[in-house]
Design an enzyme around this catalytic site. Sequence first.
Site, PDB file in Angstrom:
ATOM      1  N   GLU A  42      -7.073  -7.397  -0.284  1.00 19.66           N
ATOM      2  CA  GLU A  42      -7.504  -7.439   1.112  1.00 19.66           C
ATOM      3  C   GLU A  42      -8.985  -7.090   1.149  1.00 19.66           C
ATOM      4  OE1 GLU A  42      -5.082  -4.877   3.571  1.00 19.66           O
ATOM      5  OE2 GLU A  42      -3.208  -5.639   2.724  1.00 19.66           O
TER       6      GLU A  42
ATOM      7  N   GLU B 145       0.801  -1.234   0.000  1.00 16.25           N
ATOM      8  CA  GLU B 145       0.000   0.000   0.000  1.00 16.25           C
ATOM      9  C   GLU B 145       0.832   1.281   0.000  1.00 16.25           C
ATOM     10  OE1 GLU B 145      -2.978   0.172   3.038  1.00 16.25           O
ATOM     11  OE2 GLU B 145      -4.303  -1.170   1.964  1.00 16.25           O
TER      12      GLU B 145
END
Length: 644
Positions: free
Chosen positions: A312, A142
């Site tokens: 995710e 991320e």
Amino acid sequence: MKLGTCYYPEHWPESMWDNDAYTMAKLGITQVRIGEFSWSRIEPSRNKFQWAWLDKAITTLSKHNLKIIMCTPTATPPKWLIDEIPEILALNEANQTRKFGSRRHYCFSSKNYRKESRRITNILLNRYGKNPNIISWQTDNEYGCHNTVVSFSPMAEKAFQKWLQVKYINIENLNKSWGNVFWSQEYNTFEQILLPNNTVTEANPAHSLDFRRFSSDQVISFNNEQVNIIRAHSDSLITHNCMGHFTSFDHYALGESLDIMTWDSYPLGFLDQGWSTEKEKLQWMRSGHPDFAAFHHDLYRNCSKGRWGVMEQQPGAVNWAPNNPTPANGMVKLWTLEAAAHGAEYCSYFRWRQVPFGQEQNHAGLFDSRNEISQGALEVAEVSSILGKLKSLETASNEVALMFDYPSKWMLDIQPQGNEWNYEKLCFEFYTTLRRLGLSIDIISPDHDISKYKLVVAPSLPVIPINLLQNAKIANTKLLFGPRSGSKTSEYQIPPEYPFNRDFQFIKSESLRDSASLKINMNDKIYYSKNWRDIIECKGINNIKFSDGHPAYIHHVDYDYLATWPTYELLKGLLLNLTKKIGIKTTCLDENIRIRHTKDLTFAFNYGDEILDISKMTPENKFIYGGSKIDPHGISIWKTQKNK
Ligand code: GAL
């Protein structure tokens, strides 16, 4: 679509791994992501490596036919490395060091960190690059999380100066382009240019914009260094997991080097933390906003040439939003099938088991920290059997696209010119309105080929690409521009000639508080707009007017132009007219229902907590899953009729 989970073998005793892997396989999970925060366990001190645990974890998972997504661990440089090279740490806007003790504490411009990132990536690839059980590599974790794209370190300043020199070649060009004669900001050398933080009042917007472009480029080049190393050692797919709402780097540019784009979908956290009204936050507290995940599915699908997935997926309550409710029963299944309907190749749940220690101990997993199965995990098992029944999930060719552009977002953030202005929110409201007309949307960049679309909507596009109008004309694609389109040059100046000038005259703009609605009369009904308007004048072009006589919406033969931020009802009315005119079929949907078409199937999703009747949309006998009454938080899937 394959199912997966994010697993941290280093958090659990080895004695649990085999049963964990067995249970994953039993639930229908086939891929497991590991390793993204594991640097201190792989290399506890410089050049002392511990591989036994990771080798064993890979073997154990593989024994149960689980394939591995291995990550580079660069989101968490360990303490020994920071102590050795403290300049790795980023500096925040106030020039304070972002200290060790959580994660993502590095500066993308640290040359020494670049070297370390390449070193650890090489070491990992030398060891596992040819491992047949590793089917994908994830770079880092991320980019941009915790506001980490920008850093105000001395290294960033040096690298920025170099970047400017390459862009402008000589300082006169830069002074001219930035308009530095204003407030005596002229520079004599590139070395004099500082980062645009801690100035007395706002920094020059062109300076700020270049800094944002530079910071985005730093992320892309950091990523490319890892990608090149991975490609040199492995034929496996390369991905990076992006996040929702993150706009601080250009995701289209990132996607160019990846094989498959993935993103992290936390619908309840995003809703609670986002711009939705209090009423919406309560209404969808346990389901998430019906368009939020979909928006990102449609965006990230086009960031890497169509291959994408969810790395995710929220399986229960998260720990990081202001409030963290548990999802309604059925939502984990719904979110997963919605990703499938939008063309995801992969959906993976974060995380396998709730961890009893550390910062994320209140974040749910598919199993709780005592290893009790959760509602989310029961739904994963169900979803895996439903997916088995859906033979083809080929993406449909959509007629409508929405343009979303990162540099436009940066430009309009730097000078919003009004408290309520929010580019991402405007794009989202357009997207919601299109989806509530039953349309399946692609989200594209301004450089994307538009020729296959009947309609392309640019909610706001400050810089109009040179050939856009011409390309649309040739392809017979209708363009709809929203407010502030064409208002800037790429140097962040007001264009000497407004791009639409040959057709209408742009006079000025004004920003208004949201409550200061402007009236618009359309088809003998009063509608309202809010917070912004471009004041324009036109002769001989069909238009809809504000109550004071200025044009609010222009129907030009080549494009339509909306000169204001519309309320939902106004935009719906305008889009209904426009889609009808250009032959796009629409179906007005309840606020809790959304539909999505694949090539052969139609999916309907109920985000509300009441049963909803959709019998008008589909003949009863064609259902593959569900029926014409959709349960609260339920799904129906049917074969699309050929003539529709
Ligand atoms: C993501 C991140 C994960 C974890 C998760 C919690 O943003 O990639 O590592 O922190 O959030 O929801």
